[in-house]
Design an enzyme around this catalytic site. Structure first.
Site, PDB file in Angstrom:
ATOM      1  NE  ARG A 170       5.349 -24.736  15.270  1.00  0.00           N
ATOM      2  CZ  ARG A 170       6.497 -24.411  14.676  1.00  0.00           C
ATOM      3  NH1 ARG A 170       7.639 -24.534  15.343  1.00  0.00           N
ATOM      4  NH2 ARG A 170       6.494 -23.939  13.437  1.00  0.00           N
TER       5      ARG A 170
ATOM      6  CG  HIS B 193      13.373 -18.166   9.895  1.00  0.00           C
ATOM      7  ND1 HIS B 193      14.562 -18.713  10.320  1.00  0.00           N
ATOM      8  CD2 HIS B 193      12.395 -18.832  10.582  1.00  0.00           C
ATOM      9  CE1 HIS B 193      14.336 -19.665  11.218  1.00  0.00           C
ATOM     10  NE2 HIS B 193      13.039 -19.740  11.399  1.00  0.00           N
TER      11      HIS B 193
ATOM     12  CD  GLU C 148      14.967 -16.162  13.308  1.00  0.00           C
ATOM     13  OE1 GLU C 148      14.849 -15.355  12.366  1.00  0.00           O
ATOM     14  OE2 GLU C 148      14.037 -16.428  14.111  1.00  0.00           O
TER      15      GLU C 148
ATOM     16  CE  LYS D 274       7.428 -20.622  10.550  1.00  0.00           C
ATOM     17  NZ  LYS D 274       8.878 -20.951  10.492  1.00  0.00           N
TER      18      LYS D 274
ATOM     19  CE1 TYR E 275      12.755 -20.141  16.310  1.00  0.00           C
ATOM     20  CE2 TYR E 275      10.508 -20.945  16.574  1.00  0.00           C
ATOM     21  CZ  TYR E 275      11.853 -21.022  16.889  1.00  0.00           C
ATOM     22  OH  TYR E 275      12.289 -21.964  17.776  1.00  0.00           O
TER      23      TYR E 275
ATOM     24  CG  ASP F 180      13.359 -22.405   8.376  1.00  0.00           C
ATOM     25  OD1 ASP F 180      14.549 -22.625   8.071  1.00  0.00           O
ATOM     26  OD2 ASP F 180      12.900 -22.644   9.505  1.00  0.00           O
TER      27      ASP F 180
END
Length: 378
Positions: free
Chosen positions: A15, A95, A117, A74, A93, A269
């Protein structure tokens, strides 16, 4: 503002954070966009497509990361930690509740980290997590069906069966966006699907809108254990905003599954909701626990980057535009939902679930920016 789009370097991550159309919109608004050479190739966007719409193509990650705002897909990988600095706005993102090393690196290096997120809408929905949850949910069933095939280590069972032969039993733990999309695909393939969730109103809604061989169950340890024991495919799809996923499926439950059954933990994740799962990669996606196949890829949507990049950019671009136009602090103070996306600021952890995960001090964003900035819910 100077905006950087580095090439993603996580294993088999194809991506890219921005489409050429997104670049065009930002350039038209007077911003400058640095796109690392090759960043869009995995999503079938060559450098020329970005350059034609006003992007500056740069040859190295360091140049892309030199921008005032870096937009990624990411979380930064360890080799990228050195690019982070106090005057950097990182929008991606993160996480963090499942990434202690990254959390501590961001505290040490001081960037403003806004996590896709945990950005919220007034109704509590997560607009930047939803598109990838939709993709991951649909992929979870597709992946599970693949690994149920005998040649890939599974029981050799067709998800939908055929006339005269029972279809597979698919158990979906969690009825949110991931779980709903997983169930839709499984039902469409003709499987027997059970969705387990603790929210009875959500189960009533799913019972009304999903059609096929569907059963809904209220979540408790006994109902989960019984469902897992008869499952051919278990899909873990539990989410707590910004926090580590709760462990709902124990090792003892997995030991009751039939040989060749499959587990796909989409929550991996965020630490995973199945005790026996661990993070894997697209290069080595599965492992066995006993005779049960486990799939724990942490960036599932990276396997379908063309779809995923468009879906993600559709959701993130309005926020990128807002941040670029107003600057991070002003945009955060004007948009309470965007402020909830701030996980780290000036070396402080500003999201309570992240601090709690690692025993770190939680600092309300309002104490750093002023009372106009809302605090995340504890």
């Amino acid at each position: 503002m100077l905006i950087g789009v580095p090439k993603e370097i996580k294993d088999n991550e194809y991506r890219v954070a921005m489409t050429p159309g997104g670049v065009a919109q930002l350039v038209a608004a007077g911003h400058r966009v640095l796109v690392q050479s090759g960043a869009g190739e995995g999503s079938s966007f060559p450098d020329e497509s970005y350059a034609a719409l006003g992007a500056t193509i740069v040859g190295s990650a360091a140049e892309a990361w030199s921008a005032a705002m870096v937009v990624k897909v990411k979380e930064p990988q360890p080799v990228e930690y050195g690019f982070m600095r106090p005057d950097l706005l990182l929008f991606t993102y993160l996480h963090l509740a499942a990434e202690e090393g990254l959390t501590r690196a961001m505290m040490e290096r001081g960037p403003t980290g806004i996590a896709y997120e945990t950005v919220e809408l007034p109704n509590g929905h997560l607009p930047l997590l939803t598109p990838m949850s939709e993709v991951a949910g649909r992929m979870a069933t597709q992946v599970g069906a693949h690994y149920l095939e005998r040649s890939h280590g599974g029981r050799g069972k067709l998800l939908g069966g055929v006339p005269g032969v029972r279809a597979a039993d698919v158990i979906v733990i969690g009825g949110g966006v991931v779980g709903t999309n997983a169930a839709q695909i499984a039902l469409g393939m003709g499987a027997n699907v059970t969705i387990i969730d603790r929210d009875l109103e959500r189960l009533r809604f799913l019972d009304e809108v999903l059609h096929g061989r569907l059963t809904t169950l209220a979540s408790n340890p006994l109902s989960v254990a019984e469902a897992v024991s008869r499952a051919d495919l278990v899909i873990g799809s539990v989410l707590i905003k910004g926090a580590k996923a709760p462990m709902l499926v124990t090792r003892e439950m997995i030991e009751t599954m039939k040989p060749g059954s499959v587990v796909v933990d989409v929550a991996v994740d965020q630490g995973g909701c199945i005790e026996t799962t661990r993070p894997t990669s697209h290069s080595s996606p599965t492992f066995l626990v006993g005779d049960v196949v486990h799939y724990g890829v942490t960036n599932m949507p990276g396997a379908v980057p063309r779809t995923s990049t468009y879906a993600l950019s559709n959701a993130t671009l309005p926020y990128v535009v807002k941040l670029a136009r107003a600057g991070a602090e002003a945009a955060i103070q004007r948009d309470p939902g965007l402020a909830l996306g701030v996980n780290t600021y000036r070396g402080k952890v500003t999201y309570p679930a992240v601090a709690e995960a690692f025993g770190l001090e939680y600092t309300p964003l309002s104490s750093l920016l002023g009372e106009s900035a809302p605090a995340a819910k504890k």
